[in-house]
Design a protein around this motif. Structure first.
Motif, PDB file in Angstrom:
ATOM      1  N   LYS A 515       0.905  -1.282  -0.005  1.00  0.00           N
ATOM      2  CA  LYS A 515       0.159   0.134   0.257  1.00  0.00           C
ATOM      3  C   LYS A 515       0.812   1.107   0.051  1.00  0.00           C
ATOM      4  O   LYS A 515       1.729   1.411   0.792  1.00  0.00           O
ATOM      5  CB  LYS A 515      -0.893  -0.019   1.151  1.00  0.00           C
ATOM      6  N   LYS A 533      -3.031   0.377  -3.345  1.00  0.00           N
ATOM      7  CA  LYS A 533      -2.717  -0.872  -3.014  1.00  0.00           C
ATOM      8  C   LYS A 533      -2.766  -1.748  -4.212  1.00  0.00           C
ATOM      9  O   LYS A 533      -3.873  -2.494  -4.260  1.00  0.00           O
ATOM     10  CB  LYS A 533      -3.446  -1.213  -1.716  1.00  0.00           C
ATOM     11  N   GLU A 546      -6.746  -1.599  -4.840  1.00  0.00           N
ATOM     12  CA  GLU A 546      -7.567  -0.926  -4.021  1.00  0.00           C
ATOM     13  C   GLU A 546      -6.898   0.396  -4.098  1.00  0.00           C
ATOM     14  O   GLU A 546      -5.776   0.643  -4.270  1.00  0.00           O
ATOM     15  CB  GLU A 546      -7.656  -1.198  -2.222  1.00  0.00           C
ATOM     16  N   SER A 564     -13.382   6.031  -2.688  1.00  0.00           N
ATOM     17  CA  SER A 564     -12.553   4.998  -2.779  1.00  0.00           C
ATOM     18  C   SER A 564     -13.308   3.586  -3.990  1.00  0.00           C
ATOM     19  O   SER A 564     -14.374   3.705  -3.921  1.00  0.00           O
ATOM     20  CB  SER A 564     -12.525   3.999  -1.424  1.00  0.00           C
ATOM     21  N   LYS A 566     -12.516  -0.460  -5.365  1.00  0.00           N
ATOM     22  CA  LYS A 566     -11.694  -1.813  -5.092  1.00  0.00           C
ATOM     23  C   LYS A 566     -11.980  -2.774  -5.938  1.00  0.00           C
ATOM     24  O   LYS A 566     -13.503  -3.129  -6.499  1.00  0.00           O
ATOM     25  CB  LYS A 566     -12.074  -2.269  -3.587  1.00  0.00           C
ATOM     26  N   THR A 567     -11.187  -3.792  -6.465  1.00  0.00           N
ATOM     27  CA  THR A 567     -11.278  -4.676  -7.273  1.00  0.00           C
ATOM     28  C   THR A 567     -10.612  -5.966  -6.755  1.00  0.00           C
ATOM     29  O   THR A 567      -9.454  -6.093  -6.812  1.00  0.00           O
ATOM     30  CB  THR A 567     -11.344  -4.653  -8.700  1.00  0.00           C
ATOM     31  N   ALA A 570     -12.984  -9.798  -0.683  1.00  0.00           N
ATOM     32  CA  ALA A 570     -13.174  -9.165   0.425  1.00  0.00           C
ATOM     33  C   ALA A 570     -14.074  -9.727   1.332  1.00  0.00           C
ATOM     34  O   ALA A 570     -14.819 -10.611   0.866  1.00  0.00           O
ATOM     35  CB  ALA A 570     -14.120  -7.595   0.152  1.00  0.00           C
ATOM     36  N   LYS A 601     -16.224  -5.745  -6.597  1.00  0.00           N
ATOM     37  CA  LYS A 601     -15.999  -4.584  -7.406  1.00  0.00           C
ATOM     38  C   LYS A 601     -16.767  -3.560  -6.699  1.00  0.00           C
ATOM     39  O   LYS A 601     -17.899  -3.619  -6.574  1.00  0.00           O
ATOM     40  CB  LYS A 601     -16.382  -4.779  -8.772  1.00  0.00           C
ATOM     41  N   GLU A 602     -16.010  -2.303  -6.173  1.00  0.00           N
ATOM     42  CA  GLU A 602     -16.682  -1.663  -5.056  1.00  0.00           C
ATOM     43  C   GLU A 602     -16.337  -0.165  -5.518  1.00  0.00           C
ATOM     44  O   GLU A 602     -15.191   0.112  -5.695  1.00  0.00           O
ATOM     45  CB  GLU A 602     -16.227  -2.122  -3.752  1.00  0.00           C
TER      46      GLU A 602
END
Length: 875
Positions: A515, A533, A546, A564, A566-567, A570, A601-602
């Protein structure tokens, strides 16, 4: 942390003053032996200092006539009227040993005269403390530090260009500060002059926190004060002896801890009759492996408030492979002392009504009545414990009435530096130094002159010389830490091993992750941060990652906005994911993966702002695309004859809410309120709550929207409260409770459920005060109504510390109770007894669980209390 800053923080040192003319000499007894660290106080200048180890002293005074008091423990005080001319005035002071009338130690509290004296001293002390409105002072400080041992690992971990102390060499430092205090807690320390032969050339001077201490406060030098409001809860007192000085009796009071465990003072206090002010304190304490001895002289400055005028401190011990000893001495000159208007001088005699009639004429009736009651109680010679507590409460109430709109801000010690603070040479120090240098210290003086000669005149603080220079630390990319800094811009790395770095799961296998955080400070109130990250899964041969950006637009009001994305895989538990580093250890050592994951995916957005002191509002929005995945590897370091459990979590509601791939859009409103919290701004300008006297109430409303292809909708309303209650200085109660309900739930997925706070894994990083130990992850998460509560009673002594061989150990004992209930799982309870802070880093607790009042199981948790509170559980 730089070594000098570490040294200052470690030793928690004290400073003192400079002056302007010159009076020098020596202090000896009748046999000609020098009296070290004797107190010298010039009344007209409000200037105190101490003699050195050889009894020598030096004061710089303008021409004139001065009243100078010389005082040392065990000797009769001496007052001289001295004329100072344009030349140096030298005197030889000979102190006569005092005769003490020795007293027998009285065991019974009822007949103990020391208790009567200390009740008067403590109650009068609160009055003295309430009188002080502020002061401005010059503070001189000198310290000698000897490192007798330096562990070899320190040289190994230190940067190659670091200049480390040499074992066996004595280092000296001198400091002149201007210290300004404004009641109740605002301190500014401006460094006027500073020099040292300590290795390195970084002049980053930390605040000296002892100046935020007062012996009449509950805590002094981070230790319960023997003259604070709770002194009788911590200490036992006995009258050792009495003596008469200048026609007034001085009581020598012995101080000893009531408890055999914990950090306390022991030693002697010297209390003056009639006014019951403190004149001297000789105390020592041991904090872990560090032993500290304090010798403090007090004078009635401006004939109104007893303040310290000279302090000497001896510190020694071993810490993390460093063995050191230090002698420090300081002196203070008070330039001005402000006393609050309308306050009266504590006395053991009644104050005539006519003398206060005019003062009280215009005062509110309630305030007048409180002041009158304080005067009546203070006039009593033999206060009871109840009356002492009553005076303390009346003083607190009086302060509230005098300043009902006072700020809830707790001020930190603000440290500033004069632009030329590190450029003065020997001639300058000779003019202002109140305590002479020894022969050994003169060597340091010549050494620092050569150091000073290499510093360009006018160049001082590091920020003035290094802000334009870029600093690279390439190894931090691998090991973690700061990679690059230039001015207000910095780049940091988590490293490849750590909490936010590479991990292992049976889904992703071994991963490579690091990160990176980029931060820039726009001004004192704004900061912008970007974190990235990248994650590579070796078994799936795919790149994940991320990214987040955060803008702190109003740090003084806790205001920030964060975006933010993310993929990556989690946790099913979005709010309380299992720590990936500890799950990695469980996988590789025990072939047990507690963490169950989905491909995710977020996109997430957050906004938070404190709209009033104690009232914060948070808004959030999140879109998730989640896909079920299975294990892809069966690898473990020590176990090869078994398989990992399935990546499908167990839950009692999955028959009604089966797992599937899904999309979800969620909105969140969070309102938190704490009445009248005390707060402080940190060095970056961020507001931090420090003291919460009332419960914090939190309202959370979460709404699942059936938009943008979302497969479920719901509304969750949750109300909670939390508080830490201080019963007394040693006993605390922590509690946290919340209850909520899901409404209009359709097609909900496990990730949207409410998860009780549990720490069930074999290895755990989790607080033990507000979590369950025996409740499995995932199984009892709920999509219906729920309630959860935790209570922890933490005390210095409950059960085991009553045993003689454990009584002196510095751990605390805890009793913890947890409760959880939901639609299909009613009335689950855990009761635990634990020992915390074992060897300062760990603890153990025994836990029993009950379902609907019936015993269901037990477990033992052993944990390490590191920065995040780690734990290893055994069942």
């Amino acid at each position: 942390m730089r070594l000098r800053k570490l040294l200052f923080i470690l030793l928690q040192t004290v400073c003192t003053v400079g002056a302007y003319g010159q009076l020098s000499g020596s202090i000896t007894n009748k046999q000609g032996d020098p009296i070290p660290y004797a107190n010298i106080y010039v009344e007209e200048q409000m200037h105190g200092t101490a003699s050195d180890g050889s009894g020598r002293f030096s004061l710089h005074l303008n021409p004139g006539t001065y009243t100078v008091n010389f005082r040392a423990i065990g000797y009769k005080p001496q007052t001289q009227t001295i004329n100072i001319g344009n030349r140096e005035t030298k005197i030889a002071v000979v102190l006569e040993a005092t005769a003490y009338d020795l007293k027998e130690i009285v065991i019974s509290n009822k007949n103990n005269p020391a208790n009567r004296i200390m009740r008067k001293a403590i109650s009068n002390g609160q009055l003295y403390l309430s009188k002080l409105d502020g002061y401005n002072s010059n503070v001189y400080f000198k310290a000698n530090v000897l490192f007798s041992k330096m562990a070899s690992y320190i040289r190994w971990i230190a940067p190659k260009d670091s200049k480390l102390p040499i074992s066996g060499k004595t280092y000296t430092m001198e400091l002149v500060n201007m210290l300004t205090y404004k009641a109740p807690d605002s301190y500014t320390q401006k460094t006027i002059s500073y020099r040292t032969n300590f290795p390195g050339d970084n002049f980053d001077i930390p605040g000296v926190d002892i100046y935020r201490s007062n012996i009449y406060n509950d805590q002094y030098y981070d230790t319960p004060s023997p003259m604070g409001r709770q002194a009788f809860s911590c200490y036992k007192f006995h009258l050792v002896a009495t003596t008469v000085q200048d026609g007034t009796t001085i009581y020598k009071i012995g101080v000893a801890p009531k408890r055999s465990s914990g950090v306390f003072f022991k030693g002697f206090l010297y209390i003056k009759d009639n006014t019951y002010e403190i004149t001297n304190a000789e105390m020592e304490t041991t904090n872990g492996l560090i032993k500290i001895h304090l010798s403090i002289s007090y004078d009635m400055v401006k004939q109104t408030v007893p303040l310290p005028t000279s302090i000497s401190i001896k510190v020694g011990g071993s810490l993390m492979g460093i063995t050191f000893s230090s002698n420090m001495v300081s002196s203070v000159k008070y330039n001005s002392v402000a006393v609050k208007k309308g306050t009266s001088q504590p006395s053991d005699k009644p104050i005539a009504a006519q003398s206060t009639a005019k003062q009280n004429k215009a005062k509110p009736t309630k305030l007048h009545a409180i002041e009158k009651k304080i005067e009546e109680l203070s006039a009593k010679d033999n206060l009871t414990a109840k009356e002492t507590r009553q005076i303390v409460k009346l003083v607190e109430k009086k302060q509230e009435l005098e300043d009902p709109l006072k700020s809830m801000e707790e001020k930190s010690l603000k440290v500033e530096k004069d632009s030329l603070f590190n450029t003065q040479d020997t001639s300058y120090w000779s003019r202002i130094r109140p305590i002479p240098l020894s022969d050994e210290e003169l060597k340091y003086s010549h050494e620092t002159d050569s150091i000073t000669a290499r510093i360009p005149k006018g160049i001082a603080a590091p920020k003035d010389t290094t802000t334009s220079k870029a600093r690279w630390k390439a190894k931090a990319v691998i090991l973690g830490g700061s990679i690059y800094t230039r001015g207000n811009f910095s780049v940091a790395s988590s490293g490849f091993i750590g909490k936010n770095a590479s991990y292992f799961t049976p889904v992703d296998g071994y991963t490579i992750a690091n990160k990176l955080t980029l931060k820039t400070v726009i001004d004192t109130n704004k900061q912008f941060t970007i974190s990235m990250k990248p994650i590579y899964s070796t078994v799936r041969q795919m790149l994940m990652g991320e990214m987040a950006t955060r803008f702190d637009f109003a740090p003084r009001h806790m205001g920030f906005i964060e975006l933010s994305a993310k993929t990556a895989t989690a946790d099913f538990n979005i709010e309380q994911p299992i720590n990936q580093m500890l799950n990695t250890l469980a996988c590789l050592y025990f072939k047990k993966s507690y963490k169950k994951v989905m491909d995710t995916k977020e996109v997430n957005a957050k906004l938070q702002l404190e709209v009033a002191n104690g009232l914060s509002v948070g808004l959030g929005a999140r879109f998730d695309n989640r896909t079920l995945v299975q294990n892809n590897i069966n690898h473990s370091l020590f176990t090869s004859n078994s398989n990992f459990e399935s990546n499908t979590p167990e839950n009692i509601y999955l028959d009604s809410y089966p797992l599937s791939n899904y999309n979800q859009t969620t909105m969140l409103l969070n309102i938190s309120y704490t009445p009248m919290p005390r707060y402080r701004f940190d060095r970056n300008g961020y507001k931090r709550y420090t003291s919460l006297y009332w419960p914090t109430v939190n309202l959370k409303i979460e709404k699942g929207l059936n938009v943008w292809g979302s497969t479920s909708s719901f509304t969750n309303v949750e109300l909670g409260t939390t508080q830490a209650v201080e019963i007394d200085m040693f006993n605390h109660v922590y509690y946290k409770a919340k209850a909520g309900k899901f409404a209009k739930a359709k097609g909900m997925q496990l990730s949207n459920f409410y998860f009780p706070n549990t720490a069930y894994s074999t290895i755990e990083l989790e607080s033990t005060k507000n979590s369950f130990t025996l409740l499995p992850y995932y199984r009892f998460a709920t999509p219906t109504e729920y309630a959860e509560a935790h209570v922890c009673y933490e005390a210095q002594s409950i059960l085991l510390k009553h045993l003689p061989f454990l009584s002196k150990n510095q751990f605390t004992e805890n009793i913890m109770v947890g409760y959880y209930t939901t639609g299909r799982y009613r009335n689950y309870t855990e009761i635990a007894y634990g020992l915390d802070k074992l060897f300062f880093v760990g603890g153990v607790s025994a836990v029993a669980s009950f379902e609907n009042g019936k015993y269901s199981g037990w477990g033992i948790r052993v944990y390490l209390n590191l920065s995040s509170g780690s734990g290893i559980q055994i069942r």
